[in-house]
Write an enzyme that holds these catalytic residues in place. Sequence first.
Site, PDB file in Angstrom:
ATOM      1  N   CYS A 218       0.812  -1.230   0.000  1.00 47.77           N
ATOM      2  CA  CYS A 218       0.000   0.000   0.000  1.00 47.77           C
ATOM      3  C   CYS A 218       0.843   1.277   0.000  1.00 47.77           C
ATOM      4  CB  CYS A 218      -0.955  -0.009   1.185  1.00 47.77           C
ATOM      5  SG  CYS A 218      -2.015  -1.456   1.176  1.00 47.77           S
TER       6      CYS A 218
ATOM      7  N   ASN B  86     -10.090  -0.534  -0.261  1.00 53.63           N
ATOM      8  CA  ASN B  86      -8.632  -0.413  -0.181  1.00 53.63           C
ATOM      9  C   ASN B  86      -8.042  -0.896  -1.505  1.00 53.63           C
ATOM     10  OD1 ASN B  86      -5.909  -0.787   0.313  1.00 53.63           O
ATOM     11  ND2 ASN B  86      -6.201  -1.622   2.368  1.00 53.63           N
TER      12      ASN B  86
ATOM     13  N   HIS C 140      -3.575   6.859   2.427  1.00 51.82           N
ATOM     14  CA  HIS C 140      -3.943   5.540   1.919  1.00 51.82           C
ATOM     15  C   HIS C 140      -5.308   5.158   2.489  1.00 51.82           C
ATOM     16  CE1 HIS C 140      -4.148   1.426   0.992  1.00 51.82           C
ATOM     17  NE2 HIS C 140      -3.889   0.999   2.219  1.00 51.82           N
TER      18      HIS C 140
HETATM   19  O1  UT7 Z   1      -3.794  -1.737   3.360  1.00 51.39           O
HETATM   20  C1  UT7 Z   1      -2.825  -2.019   4.345  1.00 51.39           C
HETATM   21  C2  UT7 Z   1      -3.275  -1.482   5.578  1.00 51.39           C
HETATM   22  N1  UT7 Z   1      -4.446  -2.207   6.030  1.00 51.39           N
HETATM   23  C3  UT7 Z   1      -5.105  -1.748   7.030  1.00 51.39           C
HETATM   24  O2  UT7 Z   1      -4.755  -0.695   7.490  1.00 51.39           O
HETATM   25  C4  UT7 Z   1      -6.230  -2.561   7.649  1.00 51.39           C
HETATM   26  C5  UT7 Z   1      -6.197  -2.362   9.128  1.00 51.39           C
HETATM   27  N2  UT7 Z   1      -7.148  -3.120   9.868  1.00 51.39           N
HETATM   28  C6  UT7 Z   1      -8.480  -2.903   9.804  1.00 51.39           C
HETATM   29  O3  UT7 Z   1      -8.932  -2.079   9.058  1.00 51.39           O
HETATM   30  C7  UT7 Z   1      -9.381  -3.650  10.761  1.00 51.39           C
HETATM   31  O4  UT7 Z   1      -8.602  -4.346  11.707  1.00 51.39           O
HETATM   32  C8  UT7 Z   1     -10.324  -4.639  10.048  1.00 51.39           C
HETATM   33  C9  UT7 Z   1     -11.355  -3.886   9.252  1.00 51.39           C
HETATM   34  C10 UT7 Z   1      -9.513  -5.560   9.124  1.00 51.39           C
HETATM   35  C11 UT7 Z   1     -11.042  -5.490  11.070  1.00 51.39           C
HETATM   36  O5  UT7 Z   1     -11.742  -4.658  11.998  1.00 51.39           O
HETATM   37  P1  UT7 Z   1     -11.652  -4.954  13.552  1.00 51.39           P
HETATM   38  O6  UT7 Z   1     -12.486  -3.954  14.214  1.00 51.39           O
HETATM   39  O7  UT7 Z   1     -10.201  -4.996  13.914  1.00 51.39           O
HETATM   40  O8  UT7 Z   1     -12.367  -6.358  13.660  1.00 51.39           O
HETATM   41  P2  UT7 Z   1     -11.776  -7.729  14.202  1.00 51.39           P
HETATM   42  O9  UT7 Z   1     -10.787  -8.301  13.242  1.00 51.39           O
HETATM   43  O10 UT7 Z   1     -11.362  -7.580  15.616  1.00 51.39           O
HETATM   44  O11 UT7 Z   1     -13.094  -8.603  14.177  1.00 51.39           O
HETATM   45  C12 UT7 Z   1     -14.177  -8.330  15.048  1.00 51.39           C
HETATM   46  C13 UT7 Z   1     -15.246  -9.366  14.820  1.00 51.39           C
HETATM   47  C14 UT7 Z   1     -14.713 -10.785  14.908  1.00 51.39           C
HETATM   48  O12 UT7 Z   1     -15.691 -11.584  15.537  1.00 51.39           O
HETATM   49  P3  UT7 Z   1     -15.551 -11.961  17.082  1.00 51.39           P
HETATM   50  O13 UT7 Z   1     -14.241 -12.681  17.201  1.00 51.39           O
HETATM   51  O14 UT7 Z   1     -15.568 -10.653  17.812  1.00 51.39           O
HETATM   52  O15 UT7 Z   1     -16.751 -12.820  17.311  1.00 51.39           O
HETATM   53  C15 UT7 Z   1     -14.563 -11.195  13.460  1.00 51.39           C
HETATM   54  O16 UT7 Z   1     -14.682 -12.580  13.282  1.00 51.39           O
HETATM   55  O17 UT7 Z   1     -15.789  -9.217  13.511  1.00 51.39           O
HETATM   56  C16 UT7 Z   1     -15.741 -10.476  12.840  1.00 51.39           C
HETATM   57  N3  UT7 Z   1     -15.542 -10.213  11.405  1.00 51.39           N
HETATM   58  C17 UT7 Z   1     -16.563  -9.987  10.583  1.00 51.39           C
HETATM   59  N4  UT7 Z   1     -17.891  -9.959  10.768  1.00 51.39           N
HETATM   60  C18 UT7 Z   1     -18.667  -9.702   9.700  1.00 51.39           C
HETATM   61  C19 UT7 Z   1     -14.387 -10.099  10.713  1.00 51.39           C
HETATM   62  N5  UT7 Z   1     -14.640  -9.821   9.433  1.00 51.39           N
HETATM   63  C20 UT7 Z   1     -15.976  -9.744   9.310  1.00 51.39           C
HETATM   64  C21 UT7 Z   1     -16.832  -9.481   8.242  1.00 51.39           C
HETATM   65  N6  UT7 Z   1     -18.177  -9.449   8.484  1.00 51.39           N
HETATM   66  N7  UT7 Z   1     -16.399  -9.222   6.996  1.00 51.39           N
END
Ligand code: UT7
Length: 341
Positions: A120, A292, A262
């Site tokens: 990125c 993204n 980004h």
């Molecule tokens: O491009 C390079 C740079 N990239 C980035 O900067 C990305 C940085 N990270 C992020 O943007 C975020 O961490 C994400 C959007 C990837 C994830 O958001 P989060 O708030 O960190 O969610 P999480 O991974 O902690 O997941 C929370 C919950 C989980 O369920 P439990 O364990 O709480 O029951 C996941 O399983 O959300 C669940 N989950 C989803 N639910 C519905 C993960 N993906 C999804 C989904 N739909 N697509």
Amino acid sequence: MRIPEVRGGLRSAVICGAGAWLPPRIVTNDELAARMDTSDEWIRTRTGIRARHIVSPGMPTSHLAAEAGARAMESAGVTEIDALVLATTTPDRPCPATAPLVAHKLGLTGRPAFDISAVCTGFLYALSVAAGLIASGAAAHVLVIGAEAFSTIIDPRDRTSGVLFGDGAGAVVLRAGEPQEPGAIGWVELGSDGSLADLITVRAGGSEQRTAVVPQQPADAYFSMIGKEVFTHAVKHMTQASLTALNHAGWRSGEVDLIIAHQANLRILHAVSERMDIPRNRLVVHLDQVGNTAAASIPLALAHAQSTGELFTGARIILTAFGGGATWGATALTWPAIKVE
Ligand code: UT7
């Protein structure tokens, strides 16, 4: 190559054209929710993304790159380019680089053309290298492209990454000029930390896999990301790099008209603007429409901001990114009087 005489030492690279291209097919959050366990509500509230553009069959990264590159050359009013630098995470093939093919498609056969791999942050790495080619006198016009067919490396079963990424391409043309001109590329703050390589990766397909003692798994052929950790590093490094870039430009935070960061996650953008003490209404937000798009993200956001009128001639802008590697970067510049195609 037509290199103007260098007088008084190094020259500056100045943006003189810009263009962007998105594949026509749009995939909404609801469409994704129909085929995987997710929802429009989850995607919007966690990321800010509403839709993304996705490539169609027969549309590899070189196609997107050539479309954006042609538009940037038209915007600059140039047909002659001395070098092409392509930032991409999704080359047409692992070997050779995609840039020579893009140069060929653009009628630039014979010119130096090479890929930059910084995920990125790729566009900022490419911008810095291209500015160096101009500063050294090796080139007078350089085409810098960020292009991604990111959807092609996403595991269709992976709902976490599957909802985040989109495809597209953006480009700028740099010409030799003076450091005080609008559009001049000044200090580009860049960094990396290879100890974070596992945070954003495609494990298979390289020499690591082919020399592996323990065979890899089928899922290793796809992109994977440890999102929460990436989030923290992204906020920290984009903020620090942006503040360093501001310092080099001699600007205070309050003097920044726009942050073009980004486009990974709206919450990351908000956190960076807060830490920099710059109001949220100075953030360019394009991720709602495209998700993204990795190395294409910044030039696509530039084109979007110009089309909405947010980006105006003379605007003081910060460009910043964080990505796989880990890599990060930022630069501050004044936007030139150009028409983005
Ligand atoms: O491009 C390079 C740079 N990239 C980035 O900067 C990305 C940085 N990270 C992020 O943007 C975020 O961490 C994400 C959007 C990837 C994830 O958001 P989060 O708030 O960190 O969610 P999480 O991974 O902690 O997941 C929370 C919950 C989980 O369920 P439990 O364990 O709480 O029951 C996941 O399983 O959300 C669940 N989950 C989803 N639910 C519905 C993960 N993906 C999804 C989904 N739909 N697509």
